[in-house]
Scaffold this motif. Sequence first.
Motif, PDB file in Angstrom:
ATOM      1  N   ASP A 200       6.495 -27.973 -53.969  1.00  0.00           N
ATOM      2  CA  ASP A 200       6.959 -28.561 -52.393  1.00  0.00           C
ATOM      3  C   ASP A 200       8.134 -29.372 -52.423  1.00  0.00           C
ATOM      4  O   ASP A 200       8.961 -29.543 -51.615  1.00  0.00           O
ATOM      5  N   HIS A 201       8.122 -30.418 -53.641  1.00  0.00           N
ATOM      6  CA  HIS A 201       9.290 -31.260 -53.699  1.00  0.00           C
ATOM      7  C   HIS A 201      10.520 -30.453 -53.995  1.00  0.00           C
ATOM      8  O   HIS A 201      11.600 -30.964 -53.545  1.00  0.00           O
ATOM      9  N   ALA A 202      10.215 -29.362 -54.850  1.00  0.00           N
ATOM     10  CA  ALA A 202      11.502 -28.458 -55.135  1.00  0.00           C
ATOM     11  C   ALA A 202      12.199 -28.151 -53.707  1.00  0.00           C
ATOM     12  O   ALA A 202      13.280 -27.980 -53.341  1.00  0.00           O
ATOM     13  N   THR A 203      11.419 -27.650 -52.860  1.00  0.00           N
ATOM     14  CA  THR A 203      11.545 -27.042 -51.671  1.00  0.00           C
ATOM     15  C   THR A 203      12.373 -28.406 -50.703  1.00  0.00           C
ATOM     16  O   THR A 203      13.255 -27.858 -49.913  1.00  0.00           O
ATOM     17  N   ASN A 204      11.841 -29.325 -50.710  1.00  0.00           N
ATOM     18  CA  ASN A 204      12.402 -30.534 -50.004  1.00  0.00           C
ATOM     19  C   ASN A 204      13.605 -30.534 -50.583  1.00  0.00           C
ATOM     20  O   ASN A 204      14.787 -30.876 -49.725  1.00  0.00           O
ATOM     21  N   ILE A 205      13.888 -30.594 -51.749  1.00  0.00           N
ATOM     22  CA  ILE A 205      15.321 -30.750 -52.363  1.00  0.00           C
ATOM     23  C   ILE A 205      16.294 -29.613 -51.891  1.00  0.00           C
ATOM     24  O   ILE A 205      17.421 -29.872 -51.468  1.00  0.00           O
ATOM     25  N   ALA A 206      15.549 -28.580 -51.738  1.00  0.00           N
ATOM     26  CA  ALA A 206      16.363 -27.234 -51.378  1.00  0.00           C
ATOM     27  C   ALA A 206      16.868 -27.580 -49.819  1.00  0.00           C
ATOM     28  O   ALA A 206      17.904 -27.322 -49.260  1.00  0.00           O
ATOM     29  N   GLU A 207      15.964 -28.248 -48.960  1.00  0.00           N
ATOM     30  CA  GLU A 207      16.301 -28.613 -47.633  1.00  0.00           C
ATOM     31  C   GLU A 207      17.504 -29.493 -47.498  1.00  0.00           C
ATOM     32  O   GLU A 207      18.074 -29.546 -46.610  1.00  0.00           O
ATOM     33  N   THR A 208      17.135 -30.585 -48.484  1.00  0.00           N
ATOM     34  CA  THR A 208      18.149 -31.521 -48.471  1.00  0.00           C
ATOM     35  C   THR A 208      19.546 -31.175 -48.603  1.00  0.00           C
ATOM     36  O   THR A 208      20.572 -31.509 -48.212  1.00  0.00           O
ATOM     37  N   ILE A 209      19.731 -30.168 -49.691  1.00  0.00           N
ATOM     38  CA  ILE A 209      21.089 -29.452 -49.995  1.00  0.00           C
ATOM     39  C   ILE A 209      21.463 -28.603 -48.866  1.00  0.00           C
ATOM     40  O   ILE A 209      22.538 -28.669 -48.573  1.00  0.00           O
ATOM     41  N   HIS A 210      20.440 -28.273 -48.087  1.00  0.00           N
ATOM     42  CA  HIS A 210      21.114 -27.385 -46.718  1.00  0.00           C
ATOM     43  C   HIS A 210      21.713 -28.458 -45.974  1.00  0.00           C
ATOM     44  O   HIS A 210      22.768 -28.206 -45.261  1.00  0.00           O
TER      45      HIS A 210
END
Lengths: 241, 241
Positions: A200-210
């Motif tokens: 989930d935190h990896a997806t958070n980071i992906a969202e931040t990159i977006h």
Amino acid sequence: MPQDHIVRSFDQELVALKRSIIQMGGLAESQLESAMQCIVRRDVQLAGKVVQADERLDACETEVDAGAVRLLALRQPMATDLREVVAALKIAADLERIGDYSANLAKRAIALAQVPAVRPVNAIPRMGRLAQELIKEVLDAYSDLDLERALAAWRRDEELDDLYNSLFRETLTYMMEDPRNITPCTHILFIAKNIERVGDHATNIAETIHFLVAGQPIARTRPKGDTSSFTVVSPESSQET
Amino acid sequence: MPQDHIVRSFDQELVALKRSIIQMGGLAESQLESAMQCIVRRDVQLAGKVVQADERLDACETEVDAGAVRLLALRQPMATDLREVVAALKIAADLERIGDYSANLAKRAIALAQVPAVRPVNAIPRMGRLAQELIKEVLDAYSDLDLERALAAWRRDEELDDLYNSLFRETLTYMMEDPRNITPCTHILFIAKNIERVGDHATNIAETIHFLVAGQPIARTRPKGDTSSFTVVSPESSQET
């Protein structure tokens, strides 16, 4: 000349901030990898080291926070530069949490090493590998500002949720077969949950990159794949299998 | 006159940002309270509502983030004002997570309502009340910039860890007594863990208040009270009791 040491350009400071995040990411990756090894090899000594080393990630986050606030205060960045700083704050918080989960995995490895091994533990390394891949992908995506790569990892988190859900069911069934399995299986359930949370935190980071690359928050809600909260397994059904 | 609607003073924008956080805090408090009611009253309908309402907290966080970034970009705040904005970003992230935990509690309430009640569930409301108190304390402390009050809540999180640890042991023992207890008890373990995590986010908010009021990160490491990761309970010892 001596001023060079004191007054750095804004670009240099931003590069330094990004480098801190990438280093912090490397540390988080290595903590997770060690934590997985502790579980698989029942390595209590390594587990102790992982627990101790978590302090370093906490210190990294404090440092990134201080650096980001300093940059905001002194440089008053705009547009992309501003998003870089805000993204650094957010990613540091996620990496710090991934560190917490790794330390918790190591603690559970210590508990697991005290009891006989149970079968569901075999599914753990696969979950761990996938979580490690997701983190690596989003960190590389951050380093290269590669939105496509970030989104690919964001989508793949569902695989991790699926692995978690099937492990959850299997472990519950196993607990019902023999009360001696209950303590190790409980730790396995929390281990699996921790790995799922790392994803989930990896997806958070992906969202931040977006947010960083596209300039706005991601629109679609990520498919939430953890259905284990609803799982009910009865001893009768488990005995049928 | 029409300009009043467009150009607000920096102070007004900062006040609006703080108000958003306080509203978001109220929403998080109410979600947690409803989630606790779902568990205690086995109220599946309310649980569905809590799960749905979580979207509102997610939207609040996105809004606070956007407001904070706008303030940073247009107003370039310094010193205390800058810390206000950074604190808003951090607290919004914690409140969003508290919302996630509340939604997860509600999901587990749905699973629990499908199986007979087990004794360890009786310890849950006490944990829930304490977590609610901690959130209320830190939100009030944030509203009044009351560092002492924030630190008092920060220290009290240990009580929640203690409750969690004793519930963890009791629940494990209960699972060993009868395999039919395993599914409900597993959900209770995760419920207790979620509440314990809510407490951790309350301490995060207390730490952010320290950064906001005192101008620097908190020095001491909070005593980590969750020792359940190390817990081993054997069926033999549980049968002795």
